[in-house]
Design a protein around this motif. Structure first.
Motif, PDB file in Angstrom:
ATOM      1  N   PHE A  81       0.853  -1.180   0.000  1.00 19.88           N
ATOM      2  CA  PHE A  81       0.000   0.000   0.000  1.00 19.88           C
ATOM      3  C   PHE A  81       0.896   1.239   0.000  1.00 19.88           C
ATOM      4  O   PHE A  81       2.058   1.196   0.426  1.00 19.88           O
ATOM      5  CB  PHE A  81      -0.971   0.004   1.184  1.00 19.88           C
ATOM      6  N   LYS A  82       0.336   2.334  -0.519  1.00 19.71           N
ATOM      7  CA  LYS A  82       1.112   3.563  -0.662  1.00 19.71           C
ATOM      8  C   LYS A  82       0.777   4.546   0.454  1.00 19.71           C
ATOM      9  O   LYS A  82      -0.357   4.596   0.931  1.00 19.71           O
ATOM     10  CB  LYS A  82       0.842   4.205  -2.021  1.00 19.71           C
ATOM     11  N   VAL A  83       1.785   5.307   0.818  1.00 17.16           N
ATOM     12  CA  VAL A  83       1.615   6.363   1.816  1.00 17.16           C
ATOM     13  C   VAL A  83       2.141   7.664   1.211  1.00 17.16           C
ATOM     14  O   VAL A  83       3.304   7.741   0.794  1.00 17.16           O
ATOM     15  CB  VAL A  83       2.371   6.049   3.122  1.00 17.16           C
ATOM     16  N   LEU A  84       1.260   8.657   1.129  1.00 15.27           N
ATOM     17  CA  LEU A  84       1.646   9.969   0.610  1.00 15.27           C
ATOM     18  C   LEU A  84       1.699  10.948   1.781  1.00 15.27           C
ATOM     19  O   LEU A  84       0.708  11.122   2.496  1.00 15.27           O
ATOM     20  CB  LEU A  84       0.630  10.444  -0.433  1.00 15.27           C
ATOM     21  N   VAL A  85       2.850  11.546   1.982  1.00 19.23           N
ATOM     22  CA  VAL A  85       3.026  12.520   3.066  1.00 19.23           C
ATOM     23  C   VAL A  85       2.983  13.917   2.462  1.00 19.23           C
ATOM     24  O   VAL A  85       3.768  14.246   1.562  1.00 19.23           O
ATOM     25  CB  VAL A  85       4.355  12.290   3.811  1.00 19.23           C
ATOM     26  N   VAL A  86       2.031  14.726   2.935  1.00 19.07           N
ATOM     27  CA  VAL A  86       1.829  16.080   2.403  1.00 19.07           C
ATOM     28  C   VAL A  86       1.848  17.084   3.549  1.00 19.07           C
ATOM     29  O   VAL A  86       1.788  16.719   4.726  1.00 19.07           O
ATOM     30  CB  VAL A  86       0.487  16.176   1.648  1.00 19.07           C
ATOM     31  N   GLY A  87       1.894  18.362   3.160  1.00 22.30           N
ATOM     32  CA  GLY A  87       1.858  19.402   4.179  1.00 22.30           C
ATOM     33  C   GLY A  87       0.450  19.624   4.704  1.00 22.30           C
ATOM     34  O   GLY A  87       0.232  19.886   5.873  1.00 22.30           O
ATOM     35  N   GLU A  88      -0.584  19.515   3.817  1.00 22.56           N
ATOM     36  CA  GLU A  88      -1.971  19.732   4.213  1.00 22.56           C
ATOM     37  C   GLU A  88      -2.850  18.845   3.345  1.00 22.56           C
ATOM     38  O   GLU A  88      -2.560  18.609   2.174  1.00 22.56           O
ATOM     39  CB  GLU A  88      -2.353  21.204   4.024  1.00 22.56           C
ATOM     40  N   ASN A  89      -3.976  18.351   3.882  1.00 20.16           N
ATOM     41  CA  ASN A  89      -4.825  17.424   3.138  1.00 20.16           C
ATOM     42  C   ASN A  89      -6.289  17.827   3.259  1.00 20.16           C
ATOM     43  O   ASN A  89      -6.735  18.285   4.312  1.00 20.16           O
ATOM     44  CB  ASN A  89      -4.648  15.989   3.655  1.00 20.16           C
ATOM     45  N   THR A  90      -7.047  17.658   2.152  1.00 11.58           N
ATOM     46  CA  THR A  90      -8.487  17.916   2.134  1.00 11.58           C
ATOM     47  C   THR A  90      -9.202  16.680   1.620  1.00 11.58           C
ATOM     48  O   THR A  90      -8.605  15.843   0.924  1.00 11.58           O
ATOM     49  CB  THR A  90      -8.815  19.111   1.218  1.00 11.58           C
ATOM     50  N   PRO A  91     -10.502  16.512   1.925  1.00 10.20           N
ATOM     51  CA  PRO A  91     -11.234  15.312   1.495  1.00 10.20           C
ATOM     52  C   PRO A  91     -11.367  15.249  -0.025  1.00 10.20           C
ATOM     53  O   PRO A  91     -11.374  16.277  -0.709  1.00 10.20           O
ATOM     54  CB  PRO A  91     -12.605  15.482   2.155  1.00 10.20           C
ATOM     55  N   PRO A  92     -11.508  14.028  -0.586  1.00  6.73           N
ATOM     56  CA  PRO A  92     -11.765  13.896  -2.022  1.00  6.73           C
ATOM     57  C   PRO A  92     -13.167  14.406  -2.351  1.00  6.73           C
ATOM     58  O   PRO A  92     -14.041  14.475  -1.488  1.00  6.73           O
ATOM     59  CB  PRO A  92     -11.641  12.395  -2.271  1.00  6.73           C
ATOM     60  N   GLU A  93     -13.385  14.731  -3.620  1.00  9.73           N
ATOM     61  CA  GLU A  93     -14.676  15.257  -4.066  1.00  9.73           C
ATOM     62  C   GLU A  93     -15.261  14.324  -5.126  1.00  9.73           C
ATOM     63  O   GLU A  93     -14.609  14.016  -6.123  1.00  9.73           O
ATOM     64  CB  GLU A  93     -14.499  16.657  -4.652  1.00  9.73           C
ATOM     65  N   ILE A  94     -16.508  13.858  -4.886  1.00 10.45           N
ATOM     66  CA  ILE A  94     -17.209  13.050  -5.887  1.00 10.45           C
ATOM     67  C   ILE A  94     -17.827  14.003  -6.900  1.00 10.45           C
ATOM     68  O   ILE A  94     -18.646  14.861  -6.549  1.00 10.45           O
ATOM     69  CB  ILE A  94     -18.288  12.175  -5.229  1.00 10.45           C
ATOM     70  N   ILE A  95     -17.450  13.878  -8.171  1.00 11.30           N
ATOM     71  CA  ILE A  95     -17.896  14.836  -9.186  1.00 11.30           C
ATOM     72  C   ILE A  95     -18.941  14.257 -10.137  1.00 11.30           C
ATOM     73  O   ILE A  95     -19.634  15.004 -10.827  1.00 11.30           O
ATOM     74  CB  ILE A  95     -16.694  15.371  -9.992  1.00 11.30           C
ATOM     75  N   ALA A  96     -19.082  12.921 -10.201  1.00  8.93           N
ATOM     76  CA  ALA A  96     -20.088  12.329 -11.093  1.00  8.93           C
ATOM     77  C   ALA A  96     -20.427  10.921 -10.631  1.00  8.93           C
ATOM     78  O   ALA A  96     -19.546  10.175 -10.168  1.00  8.93           O
ATOM     79  CB  ALA A  96     -19.587  12.292 -12.532  1.00  8.93           C
ATOM     80  N   VAL A  97     -21.716  10.564 -10.735  1.00 10.66           N
ATOM     81  CA  VAL A  97     -22.164   9.210 -10.408  1.00 10.66           C
ATOM     82  C   VAL A  97     -23.140   8.744 -11.481  1.00 10.66           C
ATOM     83  O   VAL A  97     -23.816   9.552 -12.123  1.00 10.66           O
ATOM     84  CB  VAL A  97     -22.851   9.141  -9.027  1.00 10.66           C
ATOM     85  N   ASN A  98     -23.211   7.445 -11.672  1.00 10.14           N
ATOM     86  CA  ASN A  98     -24.162   6.854 -12.610  1.00 10.14           C
ATOM     87  C   ASN A  98     -24.577   5.486 -12.073  1.00 10.14           C
ATOM     88  O   ASN A  98     -23.706   4.693 -11.686  1.00 10.14           O
ATOM     89  CB  ASN A  98     -23.537   6.697 -13.998  1.00 10.14           C
ATOM     90  N   ALA A 113     -14.193  10.829  -9.157  1.00 10.39           N
ATOM     91  CA  ALA A 113     -13.805  11.686  -8.038  1.00 10.39           C
ATOM     92  C   ALA A 113     -12.467  12.349  -8.349  1.00 10.39           C
ATOM     93  O   ALA A 113     -11.732  11.933  -9.254  1.00 10.39           O
ATOM     94  CB  ALA A 113     -13.725  10.872  -6.751  1.00 10.39           C
ATOM     95  N   ARG A 114     -12.159  13.398  -7.590  1.00 13.99           N
ATOM     96  CA  ARG A 114     -10.871  14.073  -7.730  1.00 13.99           C
ATOM     97  C   ARG A 114     -10.388  14.499  -6.359  1.00 13.99           C
ATOM     98  O   ARG A 114     -11.162  14.595  -5.402  1.00 13.99           O
ATOM     99  CB  ARG A 114     -10.988  15.272  -8.658  1.00 13.99           C
ATOM    100  N   ASP A 115      -9.093  14.755  -6.285  1.00 13.81           N
ATOM    101  CA  ASP A 115      -8.499  15.143  -5.009  1.00 13.81           C
ATOM    102  C   ASP A 115      -7.629  16.380  -5.215  1.00 13.81           C
ATOM    103  O   ASP A 115      -6.821  16.435  -6.161  1.00 13.81           O
ATOM    104  CB  ASP A 115      -7.654  13.995  -4.446  1.00 13.81           C
ATOM    105  N   LYS A 116      -7.811  17.360  -4.359  1.00 16.13           N
ATOM    106  CA  LYS A 116      -7.117  18.644  -4.493  1.00 16.13           C
ATOM    107  C   LYS A 116      -5.611  18.471  -4.417  1.00 16.13           C
ATOM    108  O   LYS A 116      -4.849  19.147  -5.122  1.00 16.13           O
ATOM    109  CB  LYS A 116      -7.598  19.603  -3.404  1.00 16.13           C
ATOM    110  N   GLU A 117      -5.162  17.545  -3.563  1.00 13.78           N
ATOM    111  CA  GLU A 117      -3.720  17.335  -3.404  1.00 13.78           C
ATOM    112  C   GLU A 117      -3.169  16.294  -4.381  1.00 13.78           C
ATOM    113  O   GLU A 117      -2.006  15.897  -4.275  1.00 13.78           O
ATOM    114  CB  GLU A 117      -3.406  16.884  -1.977  1.00 13.78           C
ATOM    115  N   SER A 118      -4.024  15.834  -5.319  1.00 12.89           N
ATOM    116  CA  SER A 118      -3.638  14.806  -6.302  1.00 12.89           C
ATOM    117  C   SER A 118      -3.258  13.489  -5.639  1.00 12.89           C
ATOM    118  O   SER A 118      -2.429  12.720  -6.148  1.00 12.89           O
ATOM    119  CB  SER A 118      -2.484  15.301  -7.187  1.00 12.89           C
ATOM    120  N   ASP A 119      -3.859  13.227  -4.466  1.00 15.94           N
ATOM    121  CA  ASP A 119      -3.635  11.931  -3.820  1.00 15.94           C
ATOM    122  C   ASP A 119      -4.259  10.822  -4.667  1.00 15.94           C
ATOM    123  O   ASP A 119      -5.290  11.022  -5.316  1.00 15.94           O
ATOM    124  CB  ASP A 119      -4.276  11.904  -2.429  1.00 15.94           C
ATOM    125  N   GLU A 120      -3.648   9.646  -4.653  1.00 15.35           N
ATOM    126  CA  GLU A 120      -4.247   8.504  -5.345  1.00 15.35           C
ATOM    127  C   GLU A 120      -5.491   8.074  -4.575  1.00 15.35           C
ATOM    128  O   GLU A 120      -5.461   7.924  -3.351  1.00 15.35           O
ATOM    129  CB  GLU A 120      -3.265   7.341  -5.445  1.00 15.35           C
TER     130      GLU A 120
END
Length: 487
Positions: free
Chosen positions: A239-256, A276-283
């Protein structure tokens, strides 16, 4: 002048040849010792030939785990598959000794075969581990779950290590924080020291099997035939671990589909998708659940899940998709209501493959009805069958058997009957002069085949032929003596 006897003797020889001893049915098997794999079905094709073309039937004994599927049947030949239920862990290492019987109007024969179930070591199971996103200075404990079919959880070895990192050494600390081996749960603690992308590997290892398969050459067969071994095995997941300075929740942009409440008919296919997308480009990690049970895990920015809905086991279904950046989670759900009318007409996409045990011992029907061990409808049907067969009073009995679907289609379509009328005999045996079922199998003829073997198989046709042959031989000798004395 002395009359020549050869023409008459030759005629007698031809007549005798018509009453020669009848041949017995003959099994055609590739071998008599077979291997089977743990967690799999056994299947072997066989045939029985009878040159006299009066073949009646074949049977396997015992028949609680092994069955004969008849492919083709004629008076000359029977082609069948010897199959088994799926072998479980408890079957591993066992040898099953089976007796195959074949009877015809002119003889009977049997073959003994052995089926050896090879034990194998399965790799341990390890739960999926979601990716994490941490801020500098944060620590988080990740729970992992593990188990193994052959090795107790207490003896499994759990390890965690840093595989790859984009920053300098020491940017992420990984260690085992604790475990509860009794239930197969461990905790991996990761501590962020420096921004960057890291990959962590978690492995669980077993000890292998304590003993090899006891049969000579079984190890080679296990590897070639079952694609398995008894050696120790490991299962690892990253599993991957991304260490950032600040983090925000992911955003769901479309559902079907866009509607959260849906209606469907049996075997309708519905495609679900989430973007979905993530402001910090987290996977992003996508977790799909059906009625509270995990069914799919996927990484990326878009995830899809296609479902063909069956009425079994639920008419109402809930689909939920969770999106996580390793720290925060967002989710969306759909509720699918299946049309009951279409469920009543549900098509069988999976074709059942039914096999049945031999019939059980014939029980007295009147007693079963007294203690209400049968339903009234079943009792009435059995009484009608007895009447058709002129089985009156205590002679009217019933017997049951178990049937299994080797394909596990979860459908009763085409299931053979599991009960039938029979002639009740107080103590059925191999010497009661009747064809019946007892001791875990059914006879192919009175006191012959199945649990009785073929030692007591009577052969009236062959006996008659032998008797006629003796009469003809005596008659031929008398005729030859008379002719020899004719001048």
């Amino acid at each position: 002048m002395r009359t020549s006897a050869p023409p008459i003797a030759f005629a007698i020889f031809l007549l005798l040849s018509q009453f020669s001893t009848a041949t017995q049915p003959k099994f055609e098997l590739t071998q008599n010792t077979f291997y089977a794999c743990e967690d799999a079905h056994f299947e072997e094709r066989l045939s029985v030939l009878d040159v006299d073309e009066d073949l009646d039937g074949i049977a396997v004994f015992p028949s609680d785990k092994f069955f004969l599927e008849i492919e083709e049947q004629s008076p000359y030949q029977i082609i069948a598959n010897l199959v088994s239920l799926k072998f479980q862990d408890s079957d591993a290492g066992k040898a099953y000794n089976l007796r195959l019987s074949a009877v015809s109007a002119s003889g009977a024969s049997e073959e003994n075969v052995e089926v050896r179930v090879l034990r194998k070591n399965d790799a341990p199971q390890l739960s999926d581990i979601p990716d994490l996103t941490l801020a500098i200075g944060e620590s988080e404990k990740v729970s992992v779950f593990y188990s193994d079919e052959e090795t107790p959880n207490e003896e499994l070895k759990l390890e965690a290590s840093l595989v790859e990192q984009s920053s300098s050494t020491g940017g992420l600390e990984v260690k085992l924080a604790g475990s509860n081996a009794g239930i197969g749960e461990g905790e991996i603690e990761v501590s962020a020291r420096e921004t960057g992308s890291y990959e962590v590997r978690v492995c669980v290892s077993d000890k292998g099997l304590a003993s090899e398969n006891e049969w000579d050459g079984a190890g080679d067969v296990l590897g070639a035939f079952c694609n398995a071994s008894t050696a120790a095995q490991s299962t690892c997941k990253n599993f991957k671990v991304l260490v950032v300075g600040e983090n925000t929740p992911p955003e769901i942009i479309a559902v079907n589909p866009k509607n959260e409440k849906l209606k469907a008919k049996a075997f309708d296919k519905i495609a679900f998708s989430v973007s979905a997308r993530d402001k910090e480009s987290d996977e992003l990690n996508f977790f799909w659940y059906l009625n509270g049970k995990p069914i799919k895990f996927e990484k990326g920015e878009v995830s899809t899940f296609n479902r063909v809905f069956s009425c079994l086991p639920n008419l109402e279904n809930t689909i939920t998709a969770y999106v996580s950046d390793g720290e925060f989670v967002r989710n969306v759900s759909w509720y699918v209501d299946l049309d009951q009318k279409s469920c009543a007409e549900e098509r069988v996409e999976c074709e059942p493959r039914w096999v049945c045990t031999d019939w059980g011992v014939c029980e007295e029907l009147s007693k079963a009805l007294e203690i209400e061990s049968l339903t009234k409808d079943d009792g009435d049907e059995l009484m009608r069958e007895c009447a058709v067969r002129s089985l009156e009073g205590r002679r009217c009995g019933y017997q049951i058997r178990n049937c299994y679907d080797l394909n596990a289609c979860n459908s009763s379509a085409g299931m053979p009957s599991t009960f039938q009328a029979c002639e009740f005999t107080p103590e059925p045996s191999c010497s009661d002069g009747k064809q019946n079922c007892h001791d875990g199998g059914c006879e192919l003829r009175a006191d012959c085949g199945g649990p009785c073997g073929v030692e007591k198989c009577t052969n009236p046709d062959a006996s008659n032929r032998g008797f006629l042959k003796i009469i003809l031989i005596v008659t031929a000798l008398v005729v030859l003596l008379i002719l020899a004395g004719v001048k």
